[in-house]
Scaffold this active site. Structure first.
Site, PDB file in Angstrom:
ATOM      1  N   CYS A   1       1.995  -0.361   9.001  1.00 24.23           N
ATOM      2  CA  CYS A   1       1.180   0.242   9.957  1.00 24.23           C
ATOM      3  C   CYS A   1       1.223  -0.671  11.100  1.00 24.23           C
ATOM      4  O   CYS A   1       2.364  -0.751  11.959  1.00 24.23           O
ATOM      5  CB  CYS A   1      -0.069   0.736   9.469  1.00 24.23           C
ATOM      6  SG  CYS A   1      -0.827   1.970  10.405  1.00 24.23           S
TER       7      CYS A   1
ATOM      8  N   HIS B   1       1.117   3.929   4.326  1.00 26.58           N
ATOM      9  CA  HIS B   1       0.103   3.266   3.459  1.00 26.58           C
ATOM     10  C   HIS B   1       0.222   3.560   2.297  1.00 26.58           C
ATOM     11  O   HIS B   1       0.460   4.887   1.978  1.00 26.58           O
ATOM     12  CB  HIS B   1      -1.325   3.487   3.986  1.00 26.58           C
ATOM     13  CG  HIS B   1      -1.744   2.867   5.346  1.00 26.58           C
ATOM     14  ND1 HIS B   1      -1.930   1.408   5.459  1.00 26.58           N
ATOM     15  CD2 HIS B   1      -2.049   3.215   6.517  1.00 26.58           C
ATOM     16  CE1 HIS B   1      -2.180   1.072   6.684  1.00 26.58           C
ATOM     17  NE2 HIS B   1      -2.307   2.259   7.399  1.00 26.58           N
TER      18      HIS B   1
END
Length: 508
Positions: A352, A454
């Site tokens: 991310c 994630h």
């Protein structure tokens, strides 16, 4: 006055004498224990401050043009508590989520929707306006349950914040909740913390407390019994039990970065992974499945320390402030360590915000995460990122056609990344709704990788394939079963240490 709205469930509130006393873990354990008894249980926390978040399937937003309901987000702790109840997480379990971005400001998420960024002083003035939504979410949650276990935030005795309170005694008053005070003996001062909490409460708050629990006890209980007698004598509150230290806590996702201050284990294992501990680290439980592998050591590198020379893989984790944490990398000299590691053939992975940092530049023209501007990235991937106002929330369950593995997890970011580097994707995701879509990027030599997913290491097959690719061997670990076993052990721990019948009888 108590809120007159009808509710189905009984409720009990757990407040703490401070942060990190174990409120979230206790609520999770009670959620599973009472669920096992056949009750329909739901968790609730009015306001959570954490950069560890989870995606929910419901949201407070209207359907999009495609008819799909946008996803929401809540604190990771409430998602774990929902799992303990064996139900899907909901935005109403944690209606207000604060995600710290600077030392004095946070992103404010109301029922899964980003309201914007606020300095702490502004947010405290805003909180009374959020109270109707908080109460509505509480009653929605209670309408679906036999029992609601309500978690307070920080310390309920911060009485100087009483006027703007929406999550401790003000909520308890409005919803007419009985309150249990939780103290932590491991940090010391439990006696003073319980007695001091009583002293700071006004008479109506004192009367709302139905008892106290002492958490994280180690040693001979008989030596502590006089302290319990003294606490009860000074406060009039009965002792509801002493919870011994729960060794299985490390097998469950931690709520916030305070957990990273504890010593890590796994030294001397086969594959050494180093993770710089960024100032605004987010969703760091991404690394839990790797840390659970017997042949893997995950070492968080604290500020003031170089990245160890024996590192095999450097992982840059998520962050709530990408540009600010790029500056942290440079201030600590970690950028030099990372570039040197890459030049010597070491592997680097960005998750991310970590993915964004690996690119050439991160731009934030609207000042979403801080002051408007741009910050050079590490330049290890040929991509650029611009931070935008719209948050992307995606729950993912797909097959990666490149590895042939199932990939589960979620996306949660406000940046959009583009550039030639995306032509070599990390993943090619096929969710069965059309042609596979590329995700992330890989360097030309294949040793630098980044993406937005994630929780990507939570799937056993993908984790094993990734470990094989970096020269390590996965075990037969079933990570989801490990989490389930830890929740069951936590519920057993609560059953063994507390009188759950008596505790349930106090709920109303």
């Amino acid at each position: 006055m108590p809120d007159p709205s009808p509710r189905k469930a009984r409720a009990l509130m757990i407040q703490g004498t401070s942060s990190d006393v174990g409120k979230s873990l206790l609520v999770a354990g009670l959620c599973r224990a009472y669920t096992r008894r056949g009750l329909t249980v739901r968790p609730f926390k009015a306001q959570n401050m954490s950069n560890n978040a989870a995606v929910t399937r419901d949201s407070d937003l209207p359907p999009g043009p495609d008819g799909q309901i946008p996803r929401g987000e809540i604190g990771r702790a409430q998602a774990l508590q929902a799992r303990a109840c064996k139900v899907e997480p909901s935005i109403h379990m944690n209606p207000v989520l604060l995600k710290p971005q600077t030392l004095i400001g946070s992103q404010v998420v109301l029922r899964g929707r980003v309201l914007g960024n606020c300095r702490a002083k502004v947010y405290h003035k805003m909180k009374p306006q959020l109270l109707p939504a908080v109460m509505d979410s509480f009653h929605r949650t209670a309408a679906q349950a036999d029992l609601v276990l309500v978690e307070g935030a920080g310390s309920g005795a911060e009485v100087y914040l009483r006027k703007s309170d929406i999550t401790n005694m003000k909520l308890a008053q409005l919803a007419d909740l009985p309150v249990v005070i939780l103290g932590d003996i491991d940090r010391g001062g439990a006696l003073a913390a319980i007695v001091g909490t009583h002293a700071l409460f006004n008479e109506s708050e004192q009367a709302r407390v139905v008892g106290y629990i002492i958490n994280k006890f180690r040693g001979e209980l008989s030596l502590f019994e006089p302290a319990c007698e003294l606490m009860t004598q000074r406060t009039g509150w009965p002792s509801l039990g002493v919870l011994r230290w729960f060794e299985g806590a490390t097998r469950l996702p931690a709520e916030d970065s305070l957990a990273l201050e504890r010593p890590a284990d796994g030294e001397g294992r086969g594959l050494n992974i180093a993770v710089p501990q960024l100032s605004r680290v987010a969703n760091f439980d991404d690394l839990d499945p790797l840390a659970a592998e017997p042949g893997v050591s995950v070492r968080w590198v604290k500020p003031g320390n170089p990245i160890p020379r024996d590192t095999d893989v450097i992982i840059l984790p998520g962050s709530k402030a990408t540009r600010a944490d790029l500056e942290v990398l440079r201030r600590e000299g970690w950028d030099i360590d990372i570039l040197s590691h890459a030049r010597q053939g070491g592997r680097v992975v960005g998750l991310c915000a970590g993915f964004q940092m690996l690119g050439r530049v991160v731009r934030d023209p609207r000042g979403i995460e801080g002051e408007p501007g741009e910050t050079p990235g590490l330049g290890l991937l040929d991509v650029e990122t611009e931070i935008g106002a719209e948050k992307k929330l995606i729950e993912l369950d797909a097959r990666d056609t490149l590895s042939g593995c199932r990939v589960t997890g979620y996306e949660m970011h406000m940046g959009r990344t583009h550039g030639p580097g995306l032509e070599r994707p990390w993943l090619m995701l096929d969710d069965g709704n059309g042609s596979p879509r590329p995700e992330g990027a890989v360097s030309a030599d294949g040793r630098v990788t980044g993406g937005y997913v994630h929780g990507i290491f939570g799937d056993d097959g993908f984790r094993a394939a990734w470990l094989s690719r970096v020269g390590a061997q996965a075990s037969a670990l079933d990570y989801e079963a490990r989490v389930e076993a830890a929740l069951e052990a936590l519920a057993d721990h609560c059953e063994e240490n507390l009188d759950l019948d008596a505790l349930l009888a106090l709920a109303r």
